[in-house]
Design a protein around this motif. Structure first.
Motif, mmCIF file in Angstrom:
data_model
loop_
_atom_site.group_PDB
_atom_site.id
_atom_site.type_symbol
_atom_site.label_atom_id
_atom_site.label_comp_id
_atom_site.label_asym_id
_atom_site.label_seq_id
_atom_site.Cartn_x
_atom_site.Cartn_y
_atom_site.Cartn_z
ATOM 1 N N MET A 107 -8.680 36.300 25.619
ATOM 2 C CA MET A 107 -7.319 35.794 25.756
ATOM 3 C C MET A 107 -6.652 35.729 24.391
ATOM 4 N N THR A 108 -5.370 35.325 24.391
ATOM 5 C CA THR A 108 -4.618 35.081 23.169
ATOM 6 C C THR A 108 -3.849 33.778 23.334
ATOM 7 N N GLY A 109 -3.046 33.437 22.346
ATOM 8 C CA GLY A 109 -2.229 32.234 22.419
ATOM 9 C C GLY A 109 -1.198 32.256 23.528
ATOM 10 N N VAL A 110 -0.995 33.420 24.161
ATOM 11 C CA VAL A 110 -0.078 33.520 25.296
ATOM 12 C C VAL A 110 -0.452 32.516 26.388
ATOM 13 N N ASN A 111 -1.757 32.195 26.497
ATOM 14 C CA ASN A 111 -2.194 31.227 27.513
ATOM 15 C C ASN A 111 -1.403 29.932 27.486
ATOM 16 N N TYR A 112 -0.950 29.521 26.291
ATOM 17 C CA TYR A 112 -0.280 28.230 26.150
ATOM 18 C C TYR A 112 1.244 28.348 26.180
ATOM 19 N N GLU A 113 1.744 29.556 26.287
ATOM 20 C CA GLU A 113 3.187 29.747 26.349
ATOM 21 C C GLU A 113 3.640 29.635 27.807
ATOM 22 N N THR A 114 4.650 30.331 28.217
ATOM 23 C CA THR A 114 5.118 30.280 29.605
ATOM 24 C C THR A 114 4.012 30.734 30.554
ATOM 25 N N THR A 115 3.855 30.069 31.697
ATOM 26 C CA THR A 115 2.836 30.468 32.663
ATOM 27 C C THR A 115 3.188 31.828 33.258
ATOM 28 N N PRO A 116 2.200 32.530 33.817
ATOM 29 C CA PRO A 116 2.476 33.882 34.318
ATOM 30 C C PRO A 116 3.450 33.934 35.492
ATOM 31 N N ASP A 117 3.743 32.788 36.107
ATOM 32 C CA ASP A 117 4.761 32.766 37.161
ATOM 33 C C ASP A 117 6.054 32.119 36.670
ATOM 34 N N GLY A 118 6.208 31.964 35.352
ATOM 35 C CA GLY A 118 7.490 31.584 34.774
ATOM 36 C C GLY A 118 7.749 30.110 34.567
ATOM 37 N N ARG A 119 6.703 29.263 34.614
ATOM 38 C CA ARG A 119 6.913 27.823 34.411
ATOM 39 C C ARG A 119 6.609 27.427 32.960
ATOM 40 N N GLN A 120 6.921 26.179 32.666
ATOM 41 C CA GLN A 120 6.703 25.651 31.319
ATOM 42 C C GLN A 120 5.207 25.592 31.010
ATOM 43 N N GLY A 121 4.848 26.077 29.816
ATOM 44 C CA GLY A 121 3.460 26.034 29.384
ATOM 45 C C GLY A 121 3.157 24.810 28.542
ATOM 46 N N TRP A 122 1.896 24.692 28.155
ATOM 47 C CA TRP A 122 1.474 23.530 27.364
ATOM 48 C C TRP A 122 2.123 23.501 25.995
ATOM 49 N N LEU A 123 2.396 24.648 25.408
ATOM 50 C CA LEU A 123 3.025 24.668 24.087
ATOM 51 C C LEU A 123 4.354 23.914 24.133
ATOM 52 N N GLU A 124 5.203 24.262 25.093
ATOM 53 C CA GLU A 124 6.502 23.597 25.189
ATOM 54 C C GLU A 124 6.348 22.140 25.599
ATOM 55 N N PHE A 125 5.396 21.854 26.498
ATOM 56 C CA PHE A 125 5.184 20.471 26.935
ATOM 57 C C PHE A 125 4.889 19.572 25.744
ATOM 58 N N PHE A 126 3.924 19.959 24.924
ATOM 59 C CA PHE A 126 3.541 19.104 23.800
ATOM 60 C C PHE A 126 4.610 19.104 22.705
ATOM 61 N N LEU A 127 5.324 20.191 22.565
ATOM 62 C CA LEU A 127 6.439 20.217 21.627
ATOM 63 C C LEU A 127 7.495 19.199 22.044
ATOM 64 N N ARG A 128 7.767 19.139 23.343
ATOM 65 C CA ARG A 128 8.750 18.168 23.849
ATOM 66 C C ARG A 128 8.252 16.722 23.704
ATOM 67 N N LYS A 129 6.961 16.547 23.644
ATOM 68 C CA LYS A 129 6.392 15.213 23.434
ATOM 69 C C LYS A 129 6.379 14.824 21.955
ATOM 70 N N GLY A 130 6.890 15.706 21.108
ATOM 71 C CA GLY A 130 7.011 15.379 19.695
ATOM 72 C C GLY A 130 5.877 15.869 18.817
ATOM 73 N N TRP A 131 5.063 16.790 19.334
ATOM 74 C CA TRP A 131 3.967 17.328 18.527
ATOM 75 C C TRP A 131 4.425 18.572 17.762
#
Length: 344
Positions: free
Chosen positions: A97-121
């Motif tokens: 795999m690559t870091g793509v796993n944490y970006e947008t999900t393969p069906d177009g939803r918010q990934g963990w990268l954006e989730f934690f960014l929105r939480k202030g990380w």
């Protein structure tokens, strides 16, 4: 039929965009990328070749002998304006795999990268050595052995998405998912497009690059998945003073048991998904992980193990950062980090 499919696709795209922009706009104080780690390697004894780089172009002589940059790792970072994480959060992906796993999900939803960014990380997302934008090195000159490639059926049957061997079918309507599976069926074919070749002989190169990232970025929190289990634990053992917490998402590899005491001051969260008991391999993998956690606790450390079904979060595959309830799992991790005093 073609027009109907186009309308349905348009409706799906519109719904995805609507969901994506439902939250407030993100405010960043910075973003960027860098390569870290690696070393120079000399290659000799190879014949000079004549290469036509572009069809119809003029051939050029290419001498493959000389010095090469190898073992480097690509890292992309996002820094929120309102930073509430106590330290940067590093996201490390699993095998093939690559870091793509944490970006947008393969069906177009918010990934963990954006989730934690929105939480202030402040989030640092990487492609491990020999993956994605980190690039390959010549093999077997630099990387011993050959790369491993996965068929489209392999992850479906091995990552607890489908109901075991023979559950995959090229026809999406005939695929046999585990009962109650949260993996997005309409995203599986996009998911396999993320898969890249991997080697089984590059572990030390990857560890060296991750240590270089930690030396550059940390103190930090590290979240890691699957194959990266050994990388997360071993890098923390190499730099225990620079790691504030470890989040092991279904770790398939582990640290050095003889050095478990080096992790005694680093809180650890281990997260496991669903369907483990009915899988041929995962009961043993999970037991190895929890046994390693017991060694950390015996040395005076803190390890919390969460089996998601036991806390009411059900249907998760090995790829829980992509599942339909991925943000529920992310919130569980965020709540744990807050309890540890690492997030406001």
């Amino acid at each position: 039929m073609g027009f109907r499919c186009l309308v349905m696709a348009g409706a799906f795209f519109a719904a995805t965009l609507s969901a994506a922009f439902a939250e407030e706009p993100l405010s960043l104080r910075g973003m960027g990328s860098f390569h870290v780690g690696g070393k120079l390697v000399e290659i000799s004894g190879r014949p000079v070749k004549e290469v036509t780089f572009t069809p119809g172009g003029v051939p050029a002589k290419v001498d493959p002998n000389g010095t090469y940059q190898t073992g480097q790792m690509y890292v992309q970072y996002f820094l929120p304006q309102d930073e509430r994480g106590a330290a940067p959060l590093l996201l490390w992906h699993g095998g093939g795999m690559t870091g793509v796993n944490y970006e947008t999900t393969p069906d177009g939803r918010q990934g963990w990268l954006e989730f934690f960014l929105r939480k202030g990380w402040a989030v640092y997302n990487s492609d491990a050595v020999e993956r994605g934008r980190s690039g390959w090195a010549m093999y077997p000159d630099v990387i011993p052995g050959e790369p491993v490639f996965l068929t489209t059926a392999n992850p479906f049957e091995r990552f607890r998405i489908g109901d075991g061997a023979g559950s995959y079918n090229a026809d999406p309507a005939k695929r046999k998912y585990l009962a109650g599976s949260q993996f997005p069926a309409d995203g599986y074919d996009n998911f396999v497009k993320q898969i890249v070749p991997r080697w089984t002989s590059t572990d030390q190169m990857i560890i060296d690059a991750y240590i270089a990232e930690v030396d550059k970025v940390c103190p930090c929190v590290i979240a890691f998945h699957s194959q990266a289990g050994q990388f997360g634990f071993k890098v923390a053992q190499a730099r225990p003073d620079k790691v504030k917490a470890l989040i092991a998402v279904e770790p398939a590899g582990l640290g050095d048991p003889a050095k478990a005491n080096l992790l005694k001051n680093i809180p650890v969260l281990m997260v496991y998904g669903d369907y483990v008991e009915q899988d041929a391999r995962w009961p043993a993998i999970r037991k190895a992980g929890t046994d390693f956690g017991d060694k950390i606790k015996a040395a005076g450390g803190s390890v919390d193990v969460v089996n998601l079904p036991t806390v009411g979060i059900k249907g998760n595959s090995h790829m829980m950062m992509l599942d339909k309830n991925n943000l529920e799992v992310a919130q569980l991790i965020q709540d744990w980090l807050a309890r540890k005093g690492l997030s406001k």
